[in-house]
Design an enzyme around this catalytic site. Structure first.
Site, PDB file in Angstrom:
ATOM      1  N   LYS A   1       0.840  -1.211   0.000  1.00 23.05           N
ATOM      2  CA  LYS A   1       0.000   0.000   0.000  1.00 23.05           C
ATOM      3  C   LYS A   1       0.872   1.257   0.000  1.00 23.05           C
ATOM      4  O   LYS A   1       0.634   2.186  -0.762  1.00 23.05           O
ATOM      5  CB  LYS A   1      -0.897  -0.019   1.239  1.00 23.05           C
ATOM      6  CG  LYS A   1      -1.499   1.318   1.620  1.00 23.05           C
ATOM      7  CD  LYS A   1      -2.348   1.159   2.831  1.00 23.05           C
ATOM      8  CE  LYS A   1      -2.386   2.245   3.847  1.00 23.05           C
ATOM      9  NZ  LYS A   1      -1.376   3.229   3.986  1.00 23.05           N
ATOM     10  N   ASN A   2       1.895   1.263   0.836  1.00 27.43           N
ATOM     11  CA  ASN A   2       2.694   2.477   0.966  1.00 27.43           C
ATOM     12  C   ASN A   2       3.658   2.691  -0.199  1.00 27.43           C
ATOM     13  O   ASN A   2       4.339   3.710  -0.265  1.00 27.43           O
ATOM     14  CB  ASN A   2       3.451   2.482   2.302  1.00 27.43           C
ATOM     15  CG  ASN A   2       2.503   2.693   3.479  1.00 27.43           C
ATOM     16  OD1 ASN A   2       1.317   2.940   3.291  1.00 27.43           O
ATOM     17  ND2 ASN A   2       3.032   2.587   4.687  1.00 27.43           N
TER      18      ASN A   2
ATOM     19  N   CYS B   1      -5.365  13.216  11.960  1.00 25.90           N
ATOM     20  CA  CYS B   1      -6.201  12.028  11.805  1.00 25.90           C
ATOM     21  C   CYS B   1      -6.153  11.296  13.138  1.00 25.90           C
ATOM     22  O   CYS B   1      -5.495  11.742  14.083  1.00 25.90           O
ATOM     23  CB  CYS B   1      -5.721  11.154  10.664  1.00 25.90           C
ATOM     24  SG  CYS B   1      -4.233  10.263  11.012  1.00 25.90           S
TER      25      CYS B   1
ATOM     26  N   ARG C   1      -0.209  14.856  12.673  1.00 26.15           N
ATOM     27  CA  ARG C   1       0.374  14.704  11.351  1.00 26.15           C
ATOM     28  C   ARG C   1       0.521  16.012  10.571  1.00 26.15           C
ATOM     29  O   ARG C   1      -0.116  16.207   9.526  1.00 26.15           O
ATOM     30  CB  ARG C   1      -0.418  13.665  10.547  1.00 26.15           C
ATOM     31  CG  ARG C   1      -0.494  12.344  11.278  1.00 26.15           C
ATOM     32  CD  ARG C   1      -1.202  11.290  10.517  1.00 26.15           C
ATOM     33  NE  ARG C   1      -0.302  10.546   9.645  1.00 26.15           N
ATOM     34  CZ  ARG C   1      -0.646   9.429   9.015  1.00 26.15           C
ATOM     35  NH1 ARG C   1      -1.857   8.953   9.135  1.00 26.15           N
ATOM     36  NH2 ARG C   1       0.200   8.809   8.244  1.00 26.15           N
TER      37      ARG C   1
ATOM     38  N   ILE D   1       2.357  18.887   8.086  1.00 27.45           N
ATOM     39  CA  ILE D   1       3.082  18.708   6.816  1.00 27.45           C
ATOM     40  C   ILE D   1       4.134  19.813   6.628  1.00 27.45           C
ATOM     41  O   ILE D   1       4.496  20.151   5.516  1.00 27.45           O
ATOM     42  CB  ILE D   1       2.115  18.650   5.605  1.00 27.45           C
ATOM     43  CG1 ILE D   1       1.214  19.882   5.577  1.00 27.45           C
ATOM     44  CG2 ILE D   1       1.318  17.376   5.586  1.00 27.45           C
ATOM     45  CD1 ILE D   1       0.573  20.106   4.216  1.00 27.45           C
TER      46      ILE D   1
ATOM     47  N   LEU E   1       7.257  19.755   7.074  1.00 29.33           N
ATOM     48  CA  LEU E   1       8.485  19.307   6.391  1.00 29.33           C
ATOM     49  C   LEU E   1       8.270  19.179   4.883  1.00 29.33           C
ATOM     50  O   LEU E   1       9.169  19.446   4.089  1.00 29.33           O
ATOM     51  CB  LEU E   1       8.955  17.967   6.980  1.00 29.33           C
ATOM     52  CG  LEU E   1       9.228  17.965   8.492  1.00 29.33           C
ATOM     53  CD1 LEU E   1       9.525  16.560   8.997  1.00 29.33           C
ATOM     54  CD2 LEU E   1      10.405  18.891   8.810  1.00 29.33           C
TER      55      LEU E   1
ATOM     56  N   ASP F   1       3.793   0.769  11.949  1.00 29.34           N
ATOM     57  CA  ASP F   1       2.649   0.099  11.323  1.00 29.34           C
ATOM     58  C   ASP F   1       2.495  -1.360  11.769  1.00 29.34           C
ATOM     59  O   ASP F   1       1.540  -2.026  11.377  1.00 29.34           O
ATOM     60  CB  ASP F   1       2.772   0.161   9.789  1.00 29.34           C
ATOM     61  CG  ASP F   1       2.455   1.543   9.247  1.00 29.34           C
ATOM     62  OD1 ASP F   1       2.013   2.405  10.026  1.00 29.34           O
ATOM     63  OD2 ASP F   1       2.655   1.776   8.031  1.00 29.34           O
TER      64      ASP F   1
ATOM     65  N   ARG G   1      -8.827  -0.425   3.937  1.00 26.88           N
ATOM     66  CA  ARG G   1      -7.979   0.592   3.301  1.00 26.88           C
ATOM     67  C   ARG G   1      -6.622  -0.008   2.946  1.00 26.88           C
ATOM     68  O   ARG G   1      -5.965   0.450   2.014  1.00 26.88           O
ATOM     69  CB  ARG G   1      -7.723   1.755   4.265  1.00 26.88           C
ATOM     70  CG  ARG G   1      -8.874   2.720   4.423  1.00 26.88           C
ATOM     71  CD  ARG G   1      -8.423   3.922   5.212  1.00 26.88           C
ATOM     72  NE  ARG G   1      -7.080   4.293   4.819  1.00 26.88           N
ATOM     73  CZ  ARG G   1      -6.093   4.631   5.650  1.00 26.88           C
ATOM     74  NH1 ARG G   1      -6.302   4.668   6.949  1.00 26.88           N
ATOM     75  NH2 ARG G   1      -4.898   4.937   5.208  1.00 26.88           N
TER      76      ARG G   1
HETATM   77  C1  UD1 Z   1       3.920   6.970   6.200  1.00 24.42           C
HETATM   78  C2  UD1 Z   1       3.073   5.751   5.964  1.00 24.42           C
HETATM   79  C3  UD1 Z   1       2.454   5.263   7.286  1.00 24.42           C
HETATM   80  C4  UD1 Z   1       3.551   5.047   8.315  1.00 24.42           C
HETATM   81  C5  UD1 Z   1       4.450   6.274   8.448  1.00 24.42           C
HETATM   82  C6  UD1 Z   1       5.635   6.054   9.360  1.00 24.42           C
HETATM   83  C7  UD1 Z   1       2.271   6.012   3.699  1.00 24.42           C
HETATM   84  C8  UD1 Z   1       1.124   6.254   2.789  1.00 24.42           C
HETATM   85  N1  UD1 Z   1       2.033   6.065   5.021  1.00 24.42           N
HETATM   86  O1  UD1 Z   1       3.071   8.012   6.701  1.00 24.42           O
HETATM   87  O2  UD1 Z   1       1.771   4.032   7.015  1.00 24.42           O
HETATM   88  O3  UD1 Z   1       2.956   4.756   9.554  1.00 24.42           O
HETATM   89  O4  UD1 Z   1       4.949   6.658   7.154  1.00 24.42           O
HETATM   90  O5  UD1 Z   1       6.393   4.984   8.910  1.00 24.42           O
HETATM   91  O6  UD1 Z   1       3.367   5.744   3.269  1.00 24.42           O
HETATM   92  N2  UD1 Z   1       5.792  14.801  10.629  1.00 24.42           N
HETATM   93  C9  UD1 Z   1       5.932  16.128  10.922  1.00 24.42           C
HETATM   94  N3  UD1 Z   1       5.950  17.026   9.896  1.00 24.42           N
HETATM   95  C10 UD1 Z   1       5.863  16.640   8.590  1.00 24.42           C
HETATM   96  C11 UD1 Z   1       5.719  15.261   8.298  1.00 24.42           C
HETATM   97  C12 UD1 Z   1       5.703  14.370   9.342  1.00 24.42           C
HETATM   98  O7  UD1 Z   1       6.015  16.520  12.090  1.00 24.42           O
HETATM   99  O8  UD1 Z   1       5.874  17.490   7.707  1.00 24.42           O
HETATM  100  C13 UD1 Z   1       5.739  13.805  11.720  1.00 24.42           C
HETATM  101  C14 UD1 Z   1       4.387  13.082  11.770  1.00 24.42           C
HETATM  102  O9  UD1 Z   1       3.412  13.827  12.474  1.00 24.42           O
HETATM  103  C15 UD1 Z   1       4.750  11.794  12.469  1.00 24.42           C
HETATM  104  C16 UD1 Z   1       6.173  11.520  11.966  1.00 24.42           C
HETATM  105  O10 UD1 Z   1       6.665  12.765  11.477  1.00 24.42           O
HETATM  106  O11 UD1 Z   1       4.756  11.981  13.844  1.00 24.42           O
HETATM  107  C17 UD1 Z   1       6.257  10.476  10.884  1.00 24.42           C
HETATM  108  O12 UD1 Z   1       5.464  10.854   9.794  1.00 24.42           O
HETATM  109  P1  UD1 Z   1       5.794  10.433   8.290  1.00 24.42           P
HETATM  110  O13 UD1 Z   1       7.041   9.626   8.243  1.00 24.42           O
HETATM  111  O14 UD1 Z   1       5.701  11.654   7.449  1.00 24.42           O
HETATM  112  O15 UD1 Z   1       4.560   9.471   7.976  1.00 24.42           O
HETATM  113  P2  UD1 Z   1       3.585   9.522   6.733  1.00 24.42           P
HETATM  114  O16 UD1 Z   1       4.351   9.795   5.492  1.00 24.42           O
HETATM  115  O17 UD1 Z   1       2.424  10.373   7.053  1.00 24.42           O
END
Ligand code: UD1
Length: 420
Positions: free
Chosen positions: A22-23, A116, A121, A123, A125, A305, A398
């Protein structure tokens, strides 16, 4: 709305063949936007998140055919730069489309994904990375507008190795002018898969899978045919289904390196695991051993996960295990449901809990709190005494293709019913 009804007690065993991750498929589908051509993708999992991404691609003008496990996406005509809010609400990870959209178009608008169930979560970064590449970003009324003037290679330092931010940066940089270097990049196998997919289209990306990724921007990308990597998280979930029910599972196709962070913990729990040429065999332990500390970590650490599923295994261990969730701040929602089934779990702090193994779990009516938490409840139901009802299974669908059919083929007494 559907639910699962499970009569626990059967061994989960046999052979398993799992389709793509999925990812991986979600960012790869986003990457097809960069290609003014056709992309043919095999080994696509039939999960609801894939259907949402198909709708997104169609809404901006792509032609998408999906048959068996093959997606054919024709992105030659893209006629809209705006992503409808409804999709971002349904699937938070649709934010990874942003980098690809601005790599292809001069302007894109997408709604802010918000938090969520499992965490806030942010964005920040993702946005910082795009700004480094010369994208002008305006945030207003819950929307993000990106304007491309001169998309230029840059040095991007990620404060945290975010999977999504790394993907957005790679997608935007693939067609930028000049070279981009991403430091402290996420090292997840799905990042490597995205880079391989882009390279098969003609991109020039090296270092994916390490914390330093180099991208030399190219002008055009070409038609591509690609196979997605097997889903390490789905495979790990079925391995725990066998481990908790005393079964033996043979998985046909895995990437050994991708499985190691999960296998390492399962060995500590007493499982016997043998890698075969292309797959692996798992034999359940006589008695499940407690693992002192399970701390989630970016890859190659133990994946967040898999935290909920491993916790279910530990509810029946011979001792005490401490779970420390370091990635998401609200990823223990399954605990309350597992406790309803007889588990002994105590919260120490918001992101640390202690699990003391019990002799057995019993049936209950439980609710899937999120995707992996939902899967952890199904795992508990497979070994619980009596009939367990698991509702809100749309979360599970999902990310798990044909969950109940695969489990039934491996011996589970499980049916899916329409909820009243
Ligand atoms: C992806 C995966 C999800 C997995 C996660 C961590 C997909 C579709 N989803 O989610 O299944 O659980 O990686 O392995 O691939 N963060 C920030 N700022 C940002 C981005 C992230 O603070 O701009 C924080 C998030 O809140 C979280 C952590 O970084 O606490 C990890 O997030 P991230 O690695 O970005 O996970 P996703 O890409 O959302």
């Amino acid at each position: 709305m559907c639910k699962y009804i499970v009569n626990g007690g059967n061994k989960i065993e046999g052979r398993l063949n799992i389709r793509g991750a999925k990812n991986s498929i979600l960012p790869i589908m986003a990457a097809t936007i960069l290609n003014e051509n056709k992309s043919i993708i095999h080994n696509v999992p039939n999960i609801s998140d894939v259907y949402i991404m198909i709708k997104i691609l169609e809404s901006i003008g792509c032609r998408v055919d999906y048959e068996d496990d093959t997606l054919i996406i024709d992105s030659s005509n893209i006629n809209s730069g705006e992503i409808d809010e409804v999709y971002v609400r349904q699937m938070r990870s649709s934010i990874i489309i942003m980098g690809a959209m601005i790599g292809r178009l001069d302007y894109t608008k997408i709604s802010y994904p918000g938090g969520c169930a499992i965490g806030s979560r942010p964005i920040d970064l993702h946005l910082k990375a795009l700004k480094e590449l010369g994208i002008k970003i305006e945030e207003e009324n819950g929307y993000i507008k990106c304007f491309k003037d001169n998309l230029k290679g840059a040095i991007i330092n990620l404060e945290f190795p975010s999977v999504g931010a790394t993907e957005n940066a790679i997608l935007a940089a693939a067609k930028a002018n000049g070279r981009t270097i991403i430091y402290n990049a996420a090292r997840e196998p799905e990042i490597e898969d995205l880079a391989k997919f882009l390279n098969s289209m003609g991109a020039k990306i090296s270092g994916a899978g390490t914390s330093c990724i180099e991208i030399e921007g190219v002008k055009r990308l070409n038609e591509v045919e690609y196979d997605v990597i097997p889903d390490r998280i789905a495979i790990g979930t079925y391995m725990i289904a066998s481990a908790i029910t005393g079964g033996t599972l043979e998985v046909d196709k895995v990437v050994h390196d991708h499985m190691e962070p999960i296998c390492d913990k399962l060995r500590l729990a007493g499982c016997y695991i043998k890698y075969t040429k292309e797959g692996l065999i798992l034999k359940a332990p006589e008695k499940i051993k407690a693992i002192d500390l399970v701390k989630t970590h970016p890859h190659p650490g133990f994946p967040t996960d898999m935290q909920a599923q491993l916790m279910t295994l530990m509810t029946l261990s011979d001792g005490v295990s401490v779970f420390y969730e370091t990635i998401f701040e609200n990823r223990f929602m399954h605990c309350a449901e597992l406790i309803r089934m007889g588990a002994n779990i105590k919260h120490i702090t918001e992101n640390i809990c202690m699990v003391k193994g019990v002799e057995k779990l019993h049936s209950a009516s439980v609710k899937s709190p999120d995707l992996r938490g939902g899967a952890s409840l199904v795992l508990a139901s497979l070994v619980a005494e009596g009939k367990t009802e698991i509702s809100d299974i749309y979360h599970i669908e999902r990310g798990y293709e044909n969950f109940e059919n695969i489990l039934r083929n491996l011996g589970a007494d499980i049916v899916k019913l329409k909820d009243k």
